[in-house]
Write a protein that holds these residues in place. Structure first.
Motif, PDB file in Angstrom:
ATOM      1  N   THR A  10       7.633  64.965  39.766  1.00 54.65           N
ATOM      2  CA  THR A  10       7.004  63.677  39.488  1.00 54.65           C
ATOM      3  C   THR A  10       7.683  62.628  40.361  1.00 54.65           C
ATOM      4  OG1 THR A  10       8.541  63.194  37.667  1.00 54.65           O
ATOM      5  CG2 THR A  10       6.465  64.291  37.096  1.00 54.65           C
ATOM      6  N   ALA A  12       6.298  61.234  43.119  1.00 56.13           N
ATOM      7  CA  ALA A  12       5.636  61.167  44.423  1.00 56.13           C
ATOM      8  C   ALA A  12       4.382  62.026  44.345  1.00 56.13           C
ATOM      9  CB  ALA A  12       6.545  61.653  45.541  1.00 56.13           C
ATOM     10  N   THR A  13       3.350  61.623  45.050  1.00 57.50           N
ATOM     11  CA  THR A  13       2.081  62.344  45.020  1.00 57.50           C
ATOM     12  C   THR A  13       1.628  62.662  46.437  1.00 57.50           C
ATOM     13  OG1 THR A  13       0.653  60.389  45.160  1.00 57.50           O
ATOM     14  CG2 THR A  13       1.472  60.996  42.964  1.00 57.50           C
ATOM     15  N   VAL A  14       0.515  63.364  46.533  1.00 59.02           N
ATOM     16  CA  VAL A  14      -0.032  63.723  47.842  1.00 59.02           C
ATOM     17  C   VAL A  14      -0.547  62.502  48.590  1.00 59.02           C
ATOM     18  CG1 VAL A  14      -0.605  66.088  47.208  1.00 59.02           C
ATOM     19  CG2 VAL A  14      -2.251  64.258  46.748  1.00 59.02           C
ATOM     20  N   ASP A  15      -0.641  61.360  47.917  1.00 56.39           N
ATOM     21  CA  ASP A  15      -1.059  60.122  48.580  1.00 56.39           C
ATOM     22  C   ASP A  15       0.122  59.360  49.182  1.00 56.39           C
ATOM     23  OD1 ASP A  15      -3.755  60.519  47.847  1.00 56.39           O
ATOM     24  OD2 ASP A  15      -3.353  59.699  45.852  1.00 56.39           O
ATOM     25  N   ASP A  16       1.328  59.831  48.913  1.00 54.94           N
ATOM     26  CA  ASP A  16       2.541  59.163  49.389  1.00 54.94           C
ATOM     27  C   ASP A  16       2.943  59.781  50.729  1.00 54.94           C
ATOM     28  OD1 ASP A  16       5.048  58.079  49.822  1.00 54.94           O
ATOM     29  OD2 ASP A  16       5.617  58.149  47.709  1.00 54.94           O
ATOM     30  N   LEU A  31       4.349  69.192  49.777  1.00 49.64           N
ATOM     31  CA  LEU A  31       3.925  68.576  48.520  1.00 49.64           C
ATOM     32  C   LEU A  31       2.418  68.749  48.369  1.00 49.64           C
ATOM     33  CD1 LEU A  31       4.861  66.847  46.074  1.00 49.64           C
ATOM     34  CD2 LEU A  31       4.348  64.812  47.451  1.00 49.64           C
ATOM     35  N   ARG A  33      -1.005  69.256  45.181  1.00 48.77           N
ATOM     36  CA  ARG A  33      -1.425  68.995  43.804  1.00 48.77           C
ATOM     37  C   ARG A  33      -2.408  70.081  43.384  1.00 48.77           C
ATOM     38  NH1 ARG A  33      -0.787  65.001  40.272  1.00 48.77           N
ATOM     39  NH2 ARG A  33      -2.378  64.555  38.700  1.00 48.77           N
ATOM     40  N   ASP A  38       1.697  67.871  40.263  1.00 54.13           N
ATOM     41  CA  ASP A  38       2.265  67.766  41.608  1.00 54.13           C
ATOM     42  C   ASP A  38       3.281  68.882  41.806  1.00 54.13           C
ATOM     43  OD1 ASP A  38       0.902  65.394  42.505  1.00 54.13           O
ATOM     44  OD2 ASP A  38       2.134  64.278  41.068  1.00 54.13           O
TER      45      ASP A  38
END
Length: 303
Positions: A10, A12-16, A31, A33, A38
């Protein structure tokens, strides 16, 4: 050996994109999802899966401090996924499961559970079974027991880094110590580490100095003295022993006990048991090391 891990994370996401780039460049980690979770996939070297996983988690946190490494993803697979990963048909896999094909050797692993109407298995156990038939993915994965140990450590945010004296010729003995730690003591050891103060480096890793009880004490003492913090010595002498050492500050009793220049780690630790409040300095003719390692605490966790 390199081990493959997939961590549930948790923070950070694939959009970061900044986090994705940093993790890829620093840790060669991916990384992604899946199923609303994630996941971070990484390969990491280590003498055992627990060591490799905790060192990988530490490197990940150092790279992206806001990222929390929560636990290992179990990588559950059904017949369809096993067929895809092995390049075999689902009918072939179903026959493996039923014991109708490749029946020699160990039976196909027991399922981890059921999802809907379908059985699911731990990929690590399936892959181990496949290795006997030359069909594995070629990667090393943690066992079920190691996964549980890693999750306990991650839940307590315990990270390890292993260090060794530069003295050559004791690799096998040090590996034996690591193997015993992993196979017999790791759960209790991680619990004990949670209560240790001052044994972590700037990244929050507990520093473990692993030594063969027969190797020269000089190299281990010099190794410990280089740290600006306490270190945990893990070794086997007449028993598996964990000792917290420090080279900071004066001896609590004011006494410095000389360690013979030819002493082994085992002989040094016997001196420690006889003089638990003293500091210890390696004899070098008429001179002693300027900053002798001070024994702060000793604990044997297994006979």
């Amino acid at each position: 050996m390199d081990y493959d891990f997939t961590f549930v994370v948790t923070g950070a996401t694939v959009d970061d994109q900044d986090a994705i780039d940093a993790l890829r460049e620093t840790c060669d980690a991916l990384l992604a999802r899946a199923g609303g979770v994630d996941l971070l996939s990484v390969s990491w070297p280590g003498d055992c899966a627990v060591q490799a996983a905790l060192e990988a988690a530490s490197a990940i946190r150092a790279t992206v401090p806001r990222l929390r490494v929560c636990r290992l993803d179990r990588d559950l697979v059904g017949i369809h996924e096993i067929a895809e990963r092995t390049g075999r048909s689902r009918q072939n896999v179903a026959q493996w499961v039923a014991g109708a094909r490749k029946a020699r050797g160990a039976p196909f692993p027991a399922p981890e559970g059921t999802v809907g109407r379908s059985q699911a298995w731990l990929w690590s156990e399936v892959n181990h079974w496949l290795a006997a038939h030359g069909l594995d993915d070629g990667a090393a994965h943690p066992t079920r027991e190691e996964m549980a140990q890693i999750d306990v450590a991650l839940a307590g945010r315990i990270s390890l880094t292993f260090r060794f004296a530069t003295t050559p010729g004791f690799k096998d003995g040090r590996q034996r110590v690591i193997d015993e730690l992993r196979s017999r003591h790791i759960s209790r050891f991680l619990t004990l580490l949670a209560g240790f103060d001052g044994t972590t480096d700037e990244h929050g890793n507990h520093v473990l100095v692993v030594a063969d009880g027969r190797e020269p004490a000089r190299g281990v003492m010099e190794c410990v003295a280089r740290f600006p913090h306490d270190a945990v010595l893990v070794t086997d002498t007449d028993r598996f022993t964990v000792t917290v050492l420090s080279s900071r500050g004066p001896a609590r009793s004011g006494r410095v006990v000389p360690v013979p220049a030819t002493a082994t780690v085992g002989e040094w630790l016997r001196l420690v048991r006889d003089h638990p409040r003293a500091a210890f300095a390696m004899e070098t003719g008429d001179r002693r090391t300027e900053e002798p390692a001070r024994i702060q605490w000793q604990m044997a966790i297994a006979a």
